[in-house]
Design a protein around this motif. Structure first.
Motif, PDB file in Angstrom:
ATOM      1  N   MET A  96       0.838  -1.197   0.000  1.00 18.48           N
ATOM      2  CA  MET A  96       0.000   0.000   0.000  1.00 18.48           C
ATOM      3  C   MET A  96       0.875   1.249   0.000  1.00 18.48           C
ATOM      4  O   MET A  96       1.975   1.245   0.546  1.00 18.48           O
ATOM      5  N   ASP A  97       0.352   2.310  -0.598  1.00 18.59           N
ATOM      6  CA  ASP A  97       1.039   3.589  -0.578  1.00 18.59           C
ATOM      7  C   ASP A  97       1.016   4.134   0.839  1.00 18.59           C
ATOM      8  O   ASP A  97       0.087   3.881   1.605  1.00 18.59           O
ATOM      9  N   VAL A 133     -12.734  -6.317  -0.831  1.00 22.33           N
ATOM     10  CA  VAL A 133     -12.027  -5.732  -1.964  1.00 22.33           C
ATOM     11  C   VAL A 133     -12.043  -6.723  -3.123  1.00 22.33           C
ATOM     12  O   VAL A 133     -11.979  -7.934  -2.913  1.00 22.33           O
ATOM     13  N   GLN A 138      -8.251  -3.379 -11.095  1.00 20.16           N
ATOM     14  CA  GLN A 138      -6.902  -2.871 -11.312  1.00 20.16           C
ATOM     15  C   GLN A 138      -6.234  -2.404 -10.017  1.00 20.16           C
ATOM     16  O   GLN A 138      -5.062  -2.688  -9.786  1.00 20.16           O
ATOM     17  N   HIS A 139      -6.966  -1.686  -9.170  1.00 17.48           N
ATOM     18  CA  HIS A 139      -6.383  -1.127  -7.946  1.00 17.48           C
ATOM     19  C   HIS A 139      -5.718  -2.203  -7.103  1.00 17.48           C
ATOM     20  O   HIS A 139      -4.555  -2.085  -6.718  1.00 17.48           O
ATOM     21  N   TRP A 140      -6.438  -3.266  -6.781  1.00 16.27           N
ATOM     22  CA  TRP A 140      -5.912  -4.295  -5.881  1.00 16.27           C
ATOM     23  C   TRP A 140      -4.979  -5.266  -6.596  1.00 16.27           C
ATOM     24  O   TRP A 140      -3.994  -5.706  -6.015  1.00 16.27           O
ATOM     25  N   GLN A 142      -2.879  -4.627  -8.911  1.00 20.95           N
ATOM     26  CA  GLN A 142      -1.566  -3.986  -9.055  1.00 20.95           C
ATOM     27  C   GLN A 142      -0.806  -3.910  -7.738  1.00 20.95           C
ATOM     28  O   GLN A 142       0.410  -3.761  -7.740  1.00 20.95           O
ATOM     29  N   ARG A 143      -1.490  -4.018  -6.626  1.00 16.20           N
ATOM     30  CA  ARG A 143      -0.857  -3.898  -5.316  1.00 16.20           C
ATOM     31  C   ARG A 143      -0.561  -5.254  -4.667  1.00 16.20           C
ATOM     32  O   ARG A 143       0.128  -5.321  -3.665  1.00 16.20           O
TER      33      ARG A 143
END
Length: 158
Positions: A96-97, A133, A138-140, A142-143
């Motif tokens: 996570m950022d 989630v 794409q959000h998850w 990619q992480r």
């Protein structure tokens, strides 16, 4: 809350996935799923507030299984597996950022091949708390940094 969603295609798929796994995996996944909507609490492991590793710890402990409390120990506790082999109750890890730009790891519990339950910092209005989630978004995706198997990989006895 769960009963209100039982007719959605996603809920039907989750129910089917959980019916076709071991009782132990079903219990861990169901306990995590039941916490959706609970608040995020730093250094908390339930029953009404959770941080990410606290949620995994709680779900396993409620099933009578031992899982380390710290995220780094949870990462080391299991056997790395590909997402394609993952089953309900497996742990999924994400990068996570963070405000300092270094990022941090977080852990969730797999419910089915496309859904995990995760506890995120912040209030529910900020997108925090215990939530579902979508791993195929794409959000998850990619992480995601890995999946880890803690529970035995046995077939249900039916």
């Amino acid at each position: 809350m769960l009963s209100a969603c039982t007719t959605s295609p996603e809920s039907a798929r989750v129910k089917k996935t959980l019916e076709h796994t071991t009782a132990e995996r079903q219990t861990v996944a169901s306990i995590a799923l039941a916490q959706v909507g609970d608040a995020y609490g730093s250094h908390m492991a339930g029953p009404d507030q959770f941080d990410d590793s606290g949620l995994a710890y709680y779900a396993y402990r409620q099933n009578g299984r031992t899982l380390p409390r710290s995220l780094s120990d949870q990462l080391d506790a299991g056997q790395p597996i590909p997402l394609s082999a993952a089953k309900p109750g497996d742990l999924v890890f994400f990068r996570m950022d963070s405000p300092d730009g270094r990022g941090r790891l977080t852990v969730g519990i797999l419910i089915d091949p496309t859904i995990a339950i995760i506890a995120l910092p912040g209030t529910s209005a900020q997108g925090g708390g215990v939530r579902r989630v979508a791993l195929n978004g794409q959000h998850w995706s990619q992480r995601m940094v890995g999946v880890s198997r803690i529970l035995p990989d046995a077939s249900p006895s039916s």
